[in-house]
Design an enzyme around this catalytic site. Structure first.
Site, mmCIF file in Angstrom:
data_model
loop_
_atom_site.group_PDB
_atom_site.id
_atom_site.type_symbol
_atom_site.label_atom_id
_atom_site.label_comp_id
_atom_site.label_asym_id
_atom_site.label_seq_id
_atom_site.Cartn_x
_atom_site.Cartn_y
_atom_site.Cartn_z
ATOM 1 N N ASP A 7 25.012 0.148 22.853
ATOM 2 C CA ASP A 7 25.032 1.585 23.140
ATOM 3 C C ASP A 7 24.885 2.351 21.834
ATOM 4 O OD1 ASP A 7 25.380 4.118 24.148
ATOM 5 O OD2 ASP A 7 27.256 3.694 25.184
ATOM 6 N N CYS A 38 23.004 11.019 25.811
ATOM 7 C CA CYS A 38 23.056 9.571 26.040
ATOM 8 C C CYS A 38 21.734 8.984 26.519
ATOM 9 C CB CYS A 38 24.182 9.226 27.005
ATOM 10 S SG CYS A 38 23.989 9.843 28.684
ATOM 11 N N HIS A 51 26.663 7.925 32.416
ATOM 12 C CA HIS A 51 26.421 7.569 31.018
ATOM 13 C C HIS A 51 25.341 6.491 30.988
ATOM 14 C CE1 HIS A 51 26.885 6.973 26.818
ATOM 15 N NE2 HIS A 51 27.334 5.736 26.933
ATOM 16 N N GLU A 84 34.726 -4.001 44.937
ATOM 17 C CA GLU A 84 35.965 -3.255 44.778
ATOM 18 C C GLU A 84 37.028 -3.727 45.778
ATOM 19 O OE1 GLU A 84 36.940 -1.290 42.584
ATOM 20 O OE2 GLU A 84 35.274 -0.182 41.695
ATOM 21 N N GLU A 90 38.195 -9.011 41.906
ATOM 22 C CA GLU A 90 38.113 -7.770 41.131
ATOM 23 C C GLU A 90 39.473 -7.388 40.570
ATOM 24 O OE1 GLU A 90 38.487 -3.422 40.548
ATOM 25 O OE2 GLU A 90 39.262 -4.531 42.279
ATOM 26 N N ASN A 100 35.268 -0.340 35.160
ATOM 27 C CA ASN A 100 36.249 -0.900 36.096
ATOM 28 C C ASN A 100 37.696 -0.542 35.762
ATOM 29 O OD1 ASN A 100 36.807 -2.248 38.446
ATOM 30 N ND2 ASN A 100 36.836 -4.284 37.532
ATOM 31 N N ASP A 157 41.247 1.360 36.081
ATOM 32 C CA ASP A 157 42.006 2.112 37.074
ATOM 33 C C ASP A 157 42.264 3.520 36.531
ATOM 34 O OD1 ASP A 157 42.088 -0.024 38.777
ATOM 35 O OD2 ASP A 157 44.151 -0.606 38.309
#
Length: 845
Positions: free
Chosen positions: A493, A405, A467, A597, A602, A533, A535
């Protein structure tokens, strides 16, 4: 449309150079020999009927001027022959026997030239223009020589959405009432006005500049005898690349027939994006920061994990001789060797580049390899910059082996900055890979034969230690919103992870949309949102199809998102450091990607992204009475024994009986477990309410060294079975062992052309011999000991010993107006790869 134009558009297919160096035998598309001549008589054989003009439509045309100094871009691309014609082309069976085939363009005679205003010479004022257009760092704009000592012509590199000045010498003074001048700029094999690849315009009289910012235009700056200096404006949406320049004079003879005389300038003019101009969609409002995001040819890439961040100097080298030309070839290849208006749109440009830097679809620049086997190429950790990769790609015209990467990101930064697109490499730690676009990361466990939790591969999701991707800066008028909130930094990317529209590419995704959870805005925004972000949800599967939630971790993903601080200067930070020690050259971008966070903002962003993803992933789980906390491990040097501890705390109001287990596995940096290093169960223990117990696991070096791989990353997993609740708690974390860095002892300054000695060394911390040792060298400090590949081989390094060498280096003399010189080093071996070092010095007067 002028039939002459349509004819000219298709003519060059009959005489082109096929990837031949200057002086090679010219061939046509089929490889057949054609005589070398300046005046190729054009005919209409094979042209569609709608392109065959009648006798009355011919305008006689004469060309003059010097020969082209090098083949046109499409003649050098070595791409597939371009046979595409306009959409209304169809097989044509019209009989051509009666179609006139006059010689409508041939070299003008001396008698004809005497009747009309003609060009004697053109001065592109390269010195002045490159200074004004911020392109004076490109080595092809400077006086230089090739490998045989032959002097190379300087090239003009300018930016769109701005004027540049040229001075034309005529055979007599210009008379605006008498002389009919037209200027043509064209690019591509088949230029078309509607595609933005052909422009024809006359001199603008007076102060009228109404052609700005959308059209080509020119006005006179100065008339001095036979000399005319004019300012040419390049429109803000101009296709970037190499443009031909023609001065055309129209003459009407005594019979009323018109004849055009075309002076074709022998060199192309290179036009790039212009982040300095408010009219360009890549405009960056803080000019000083462009010293970093466009003009800095050195930088740093961050790696490791969020507690143990490492950095490596990287030589982007976008101004080195040949890199701009290579970047333009790569760009044309990304568009299938067809030049059209999309090559003026940074949205299309950035997306195409994210695809062509990997080789998965179009034989692009780099082959990705995460197998650990690199014998037929270069280990990804051995690269120290982009120049060698791009040079090798251009020389062999095949993908370079190998990259991961950060290598993809480094090469993409080089190409973007070379083309004028503001760009930076960005590292996300604890970076998620969401395979089903659910915007959650699902970890599925089952119970093994020992009644212990074992991770399965049912979901395919993973979390990478780190990454590296890219951000490019642009406006987004293409998005379905009239506001400017999604202008600015966009994620792209080049690492091939998931397909997008059928190709391995990503972006551009607005960073502002990622932060809000607006995953319906931009390209591939759901994937980027999950990377930073999502979960993390742990599931237990029983009876093959019954799933129970074990744990939901809302702050595990996306930590310490990092880029080099935009100083505009060389990287001066630590190569290895932890979060506690900090780094003077690292800028934290985390709050640009997500709110703090746990804040309502958020959580609202996560809720919006989950809703837009159409995923039913809002599992309910009650809080556990047992909390696990893993000990942070920093500064463990590879080759040393270490221990790892877990704190088990009863946060309930009654005594609980638990069974705790710990295991440590070697892992790849992209999240896959490789080999079990140690696994231990500690049996039943009773923990009173409010009590905390520490459990420690010792790991000797002899146990882990045979099982770790190149990045020396490990995963620790703690599990706890609560007997009274029949409930399990699991907690994972990763850490890496620190490798030594190269220590470089060298002066801070030297004189231009001065040869200096530098000492390079490191201590082997392992009790094992290092084999197949090689030092990779790149930068503007050139070593006299390197081979053609820019590397030096060394004997084996015994265990627990010091390796050192003395290098003789000499700084590049040019460009003389830039004083910084850099040296990027990477020591590679089988047992301990990726030992890096960096040194910079300044040239003294």
């Amino acid at each position: 449309m002028d039939p002459l134009y349509l004819f000219n558009r298709h003519f060059d297919m009959y005489s082109r150079y096929r990837n031949n160096p200057r002086g090679a035998i010219p061939t046509d598309r089929r490889g057949d020999y054609i005589p070398r001549r300046r005046n190729r008589h054009r005919n209409y054989d094979g042209l569609p009927s709608y392109m065959r003009p009648t006798e009355s439509s011919f305008r006689r045309s004469r060309t003059y001027g010097p020969q082209r100094r090098k083949p046109r871009p499409w003649e050098r691309d070595n791409g597939p022959p371009t046979t595409d014609h306009p959409a209304n082309d169809a097989p044509d069976t019209t009989n051509t026997d009666d179609v006139p085939k006059p010689k409508i363009e041939e070299e003008a005679t001396a008698e004809e030239l005497a009747t009309v205003l003609t060009v004697k010479n053109i001065d592109l004022n390269i010195e002045e223009n490159v200074q004004q257009h911020h392109t004076d760092k490109y080595e092809n704009t400077m006086e230089r020589e090739d490998g045989d000592g032959e002097k190379l012509e300087r090239e003009l590199v300018i930016r769109r959405a701005a004027e540049f000045q040229i001075t034309i010498e005529f055979d007599r003074p210009y008379n605006k009432k008498q002389d009919d001048l037209t200027f043509l700029f064209k690019t591509g094999e088949y230029p078309l006005p509607k595609a933005g690849t052909l422009a024809s315009f006359k001199l603008q009289e007076g102060a009228d500049r109404s052609y700005k910012p959308d059209s080509w235009g020119a006005h006179i700056v100065k008339l001095d005898g036979n000399f005319m200096t004019m300012a040419v404006y390049v429109p803000a949406k101009c296709v970037i690349g190499e443009w031909e320049f023609v001065v055309k004079t129209i003459f009407e003879d005594k019979d009323g027939k018109k004849m055009s005389f075309r002076y074709e300038y022998p060199d192309d003019i290179i036009i790039l994006l212009n982040p300095w101009s408010p009219d360009d969609t890549v405009y960056y409002p803080t000019e000083k920061l462009l010293d970093e995001y466009v003009l800095n040819d050195g930088g740093a890439l961050f790696y490791g994990n969020y507690r143990q961040i490492g950095s490596r100097g990287w030589n982007f080298g976008q101004f080195a001789d040949g890199i701009l030309d290579a970047s333009l070839v790569i760009l044309r290849k990304a568009f299938g060797f067809k030049i059209d208006g999309n090559m003026g749109d940074p949205v299309h440009i950035s997306r195409a580049l994210s695809r062509i830097v990997n080789n998965n679809d179009d034989n692009g620049v780099l082959v990705g390899n995460w197998s650990g086997e690199y014998d037929d190429g270069t280990r990804p950790t051995a690269w120290t910059g982009s120049i060698k990769i791009i040079q090798q790609y251009m020389e062999k015209r095949e993908p370079v082996q190998y990259g991961q990467c950060w290598v993809f990101s480094g090469v993409l930064t080089t190409i973007c900055r070379a083309l004028g697109l503001p760009c930076r490499s960005v590292t996300n730690f604890a970076s998620a890979h969401d395979t089903d676009l659910s915007c959650t990361i699902d970890n599925v466990y089952r119970l093994d034969d020992d009644d212990d939790l074992e991770k399965t591969n049912l979901s395919g999701d993973s979390v990478w230690n780190f990454h590296v991707w890219n951000e490019v800066y642009m406006q987004r008028p293409d998005l379905p919103t009239s506001s400017t909130e999604y202008h600015g930094w966009q994620v792209i990317d080049a690492t091939p992870q998931e397909r997008s529209d059928g190709f391995f590419c990503l972006g551009p995704a607005p960073v502002a949309a990622v932060k809000k959870g607006a995953i319906n805005i931009g390209k591939d925004t759901p994937f980027v949102f999950a990377e930073v972000n999502a979960d993390s949800i742990d599931w237990l599967v029983e009876d093959r199809d019954e799933f129970y939630v074990l744990n939901v971790v809302k702050d595990k993903i996306g930590k310490k998102i990092s880029t080099k601080e935009p100083t505009g200067k060389r990287f001066r930070g630590n190569l290895s450091y932890t979060g506690r020690r900090g780094n003077i050259d690292r800028e934290d971008l985390t709050l640009l990607y997500k709110y703090e966070e746990g804040t309502p903002e958020e959580r609202d962003a996560v809720a919006l992204a989950t809703k837009l993803s159409n995923a039913d992933k809002n599992p309910y789980i009650t809080d556990s009475m047992i909390e696990l906390k893993l000990e942070d491990q920093d500064e463990i040097l590879v080759g040393k024994d270490f221990s790892y501890s877990v704190m088990v705390k009863n946060v309930g109001d009654k005594s609980l009986t638990v069974k705790v287990g710990m295991k440590i596995e070697s892992m790849t940096y992209y999240g896959d477990a490789v080999d079990m290093i140690i696994h231990k169960k500690f049996g039943e223990m009773k923990i009173e309410a409010g009590q905390e117990t520490k459990i420690k696991l010792d790991v000797p070096a002899d146990l882990y060294l045979p099982k770790v791989i190149e990045h020396f990353a490990m995963k620790v997993t703690a599990t706890c079975l609560i007997i009274e609740e029949h409930r399990r708690v699991i907690l994972e974390d990763d850490f890496r062992l620190r490798r030594p860095d190269l220590t470089i002892e060298a002066p801070e300054t030297c004189k231009p052309g001065e040869t200096i000695k530098i000492k390079v060394y490191f201590d082997n911390p392992m009790n094992k011999t290092l084999t197949k040792c090689k030092l990779m060298i790149e930068g503007s400090l050139r070593s006299t000991e390197t081979t053609n590949g820019g590397s030096i081989k060394f004997p084996d390094v015994p265990g627990n010993s010091r390796w050192e060498t003395i290098l003789t280096v000499k700084p590049k003399i040019k460009p003389t107006h830039i004083k910084e010189r850099d040296l990027f080093l990477s020591f590679d071996c089988v047992e301990l790869p990726d030992i890096v070092g960096f040194h910079g010095l300044d040239l003294s007067d």
